[in-house]
Design a protein around this motif. Structure first.
Motif, PDB file in Angstrom:
ATOM      1  N   GLY A   1       7.592  21.626  64.574  1.00 25.83           N
ATOM      2  CA  GLY A   1       6.221  22.452  63.510  1.00 25.83           C
ATOM      3  C   GLY A   1       6.061  22.317  62.284  1.00 25.83           C
ATOM      4  N   GLN A   2       6.067  23.262  61.792  1.00 24.28           N
ATOM      5  CA  GLN A   2       5.876  23.705  60.351  1.00 24.28           C
ATOM      6  C   GLN A   2       6.902  24.611  59.973  1.00 24.28           C
ATOM      7  N   VAL A   3       8.160  24.341  59.576  1.00 24.62           N
ATOM      8  CA  VAL A   3       9.024  24.484  59.186  1.00 24.62           C
ATOM      9  C   VAL A   3       9.037  24.222  57.713  1.00 24.62           C
ATOM     10  N   ASN A   4       9.583  24.756  56.810  1.00 20.42           N
ATOM     11  CA  ASN A   4       9.840  24.630  55.283  1.00 20.42           C
ATOM     12  C   ASN A   4      10.626  23.963  54.659  1.00 20.42           C
ATOM     13  N   ASN A   5      11.623  25.709  54.603  1.00 18.19           N
ATOM     14  CA  ASN A   5      12.831  25.137  54.028  1.00 18.19           C
ATOM     15  C   ASN A   5      14.411  25.036  55.044  1.00 18.19           C
ATOM     16  N   VAL A   6      15.368  24.305  55.332  1.00 22.83           N
ATOM     17  CA  VAL A   6      16.103  24.045  55.460  1.00 22.83           C
ATOM     18  C   VAL A   6      17.280  23.945  55.086  1.00 22.83           C
TER      19      VAL A   6
ATOM     20  N   ALA B   1      31.078   8.298  54.426  1.00 20.44           N
ATOM     21  CA  ALA B   1      30.037   7.173  54.758  1.00 20.44           C
ATOM     22  C   ALA B   1      29.154   7.326  56.164  1.00 20.44           C
ATOM     23  N   ALA B   2      29.714   8.179  56.941  1.00 19.15           N
ATOM     24  CA  ALA B   2      29.145   8.613  57.563  1.00 19.15           C
ATOM     25  C   ALA B   2      28.486   9.717  57.561  1.00 19.15           C
ATOM     26  N   SER B   3      28.135  10.294  56.157  1.00 21.77           N
ATOM     27  CA  SER B   3      27.333  11.544  56.485  1.00 21.77           C
ATOM     28  C   SER B   3      26.034  12.010  56.836  1.00 21.77           C
ATOM     29  N   LEU B   4      25.263  12.701  56.854  1.00 23.34           N
ATOM     30  CA  LEU B   4      23.944  12.860  57.159  1.00 23.34           C
ATOM     31  C   LEU B   4      22.948  13.843  56.235  1.00 23.34           C
ATOM     32  N   ILE B   5      21.893  14.159  56.042  1.00 25.75           N
ATOM     33  CA  ILE B   5      21.233  14.639  55.889  1.00 25.75           C
ATOM     34  C   ILE B   5      19.716  14.925  56.475  1.00 25.75           C
ATOM     35  N   VAL B   6      19.070  16.447  56.238  1.00 23.79           N
ATOM     36  CA  VAL B   6      18.665  17.255  57.177  1.00 23.79           C
ATOM     37  C   VAL B   6      17.078  16.970  56.340  1.00 23.79           C
ATOM     38  N   GLY B   7      16.229  16.710  56.218  1.00 19.00           N
ATOM     39  CA  GLY B   7      15.118  17.267  55.209  1.00 19.00           C
ATOM     40  C   GLY B   7      13.516  17.721  56.061  1.00 19.00           C
ATOM     41  N   THR B   8      13.090  18.055  56.021  1.00 22.97           N
ATOM     42  CA  THR B   8      11.875  18.653  56.908  1.00 22.97           C
ATOM     43  C   THR B   8      10.443  18.023  55.986  1.00 22.97           C
ATOM     44  N   ASP B   9       9.414  17.757  57.041  1.00 24.31           N
ATOM     45  CA  ASP B   9       8.200  17.887  56.960  1.00 24.31           C
ATOM     46  C   ASP B   9       7.651  18.821  57.214  1.00 24.31           C
ATOM     47  N   LYS B  10       7.261  19.698  56.505  1.00 22.47           N
ATOM     48  CA  LYS B  10       6.742  20.735  56.962  1.00 22.47           C
ATOM     49  C   LYS B  10       5.630  20.785  57.481  1.00 22.47           C
TER      50      LYS B  10
END
Length: 361
Positions: free
Chosen positions: A106-111, A77-86
């Motif tokens: 800055g401008q990061v596209n995929n992760v 339940a303490a898992s995490l998701i990293v998401g980009t705002d490109k």
């Protein structure tokens, strides 16, 4: 769940698809999209998201792009998701969808991310701040403090950094950097020093614009989406052949351009499981078997009572295992390119729901 449902969240998904086509000029102004949705004759099953993230910070733009999932084995339940705002950087969300951390990258596209044991959870992002010279931005995910610690950037050759995926080969981490023109560079990373370094071990090439990719640690195979052509499979071994095999053409029926996000749903230690591809042109996701590249089915994330559908999905990710009561059999995360009246975000779907909808074991 975090976030609010858009006003049209109860509309039938096919109706929404037709409405989206009619309103395309308005959507294009708001989100920078140009694709005209189509309605293939190949059916798509419907599932509903069980959760969603807070919206990214950049409003009125095509901003959210790609997620990467870290499963906490000790406390799912303490898992995490990293998401980009490109347009701005990287967010870290929890399973409730709350935005727990943001770093201006800055401008990061995929992760993508990998658990590298004593080296920690390594997060890599395609850095496109310099559109002529691609870079790989590296971070360590501090799971206790819920934050990203910058490790440095690595130059990966000429061109605009676009797609990115990781593969662990023993204790060595390999990054596949997909350049916007279809060039794919495989980089062996050295994380042992004070600053990370990388060596380009080989280069592959697709003819036109490419982005999404996923690598299978078990089989050392690489899957890459060429946006207007289809899904390719490559040998991901550093000494393997560089020619790819087109395993799923963008035929306008099973898979509709743009072919965007790619993720794997592995099962077992062999080559079992599935590869999932974002069929962006019709707001759907197409599933193929890893064992023989055969077509399995298609699904859409439809609107529920409190959480809206997904449209124009760029990046997707999947992680197997127990994620708690809401996602007991695995978690699928999809970027939502049209999330009115809010900025773009990411939707959470239980893998058990997808399997049930497609009738797979």
């Amino acid at each position: 769940m975090a976030g609010n449902a858009p006003p049209n969240s109860r509309i039938d998904p096919l109706t929404r698809l037709l409405i989206a086509a009619a309103l395309l000029p308005l959507a294009a102004c708001a989100a920078g999209k140009r694709d005209i949705p189509v309605v293939p004759t190949t059916p798509a099953a419907s599932v509903q998201a069980r959760g969603q993230t807070d919206a990214v910070g950049t409003a009125n733009a095509d901003a959210a792009d790609d997620p990467a999932i870290w499963r906490n084995p000790a406390n799912p339940a303490a898992s995490l998701i990293v998401g980009t705002d490109k347009k701005a950087g990287l967010h870290v969300y929890d399973l409730t969808g709350k935005d727990r951390f943001f770093i201006d990258a800055g401008q990061v596209n995929n992760v993508d991310l990998k658990d590298m044991g004593p080296l920690g959870i390594i997060v890599a992002a395609s850095d496109r701040n310099d559109r002529k010279n691609a870079k790989l931005a590296l971070f360590r995910l501090d799971t206790a403090a819920v934050k990203l610690i910058p490790l440095g950037t690595i130059p990966v050759g000429a061109g605009e950094a676009y797609g990115l995926c990781l593969m662990a080969v023993g204790n060595t981490l390999h990054a596949f950097n997909v350049i916007k023109d279809g060039t794919i560079r495989q980089v062996a990373l050295d994380l042992s020093g004070a600053a990370p370094t990388g060596t380009i071990v080989r280069t592959m090439k697709l003819a036109t614009q490419s982005e999404g990719c996923a690598a299978d640690d078990r089989t050392q195979r690489l899957y890459v989406g060429e946006e207007n052509v289809g899904l390719w499979r490559f040998d991901a071994r550093a000494d393997g052949p560089v020619a790819g095999t087109l395993i799923a053409p963008a035929d306008g029926q099973k898979l509709v351009v743009d072919v965007e996000g790619v993720t794997l749903a592995p099962e077992g230690t062999g080559n079992g499981g599935y590869v999932i591809v974002s069929s962006q042109g019709d707001h759907a996701y197409t599933v193929y078997r890893l064992s023989d590249d055969s077509y399995v089915g298609r699904f859409r994330i439809a609107a529920g009572s409190t959480i809206g559908a997904t449209e124009e999905t760029d990046g997707i990710d999947f992680a197997p295992g127990d994620f708690g009561l809401t996602y007991p059999g695995g978690l699928f995360v999809a970027q939502d390119g049209y999330n009115p009246p809010y900025a773009q975000n990411f939707k959470y779907v239980a893998w058990a729901d997808i399997k049930a909808a497609l009738g797979i074991e």
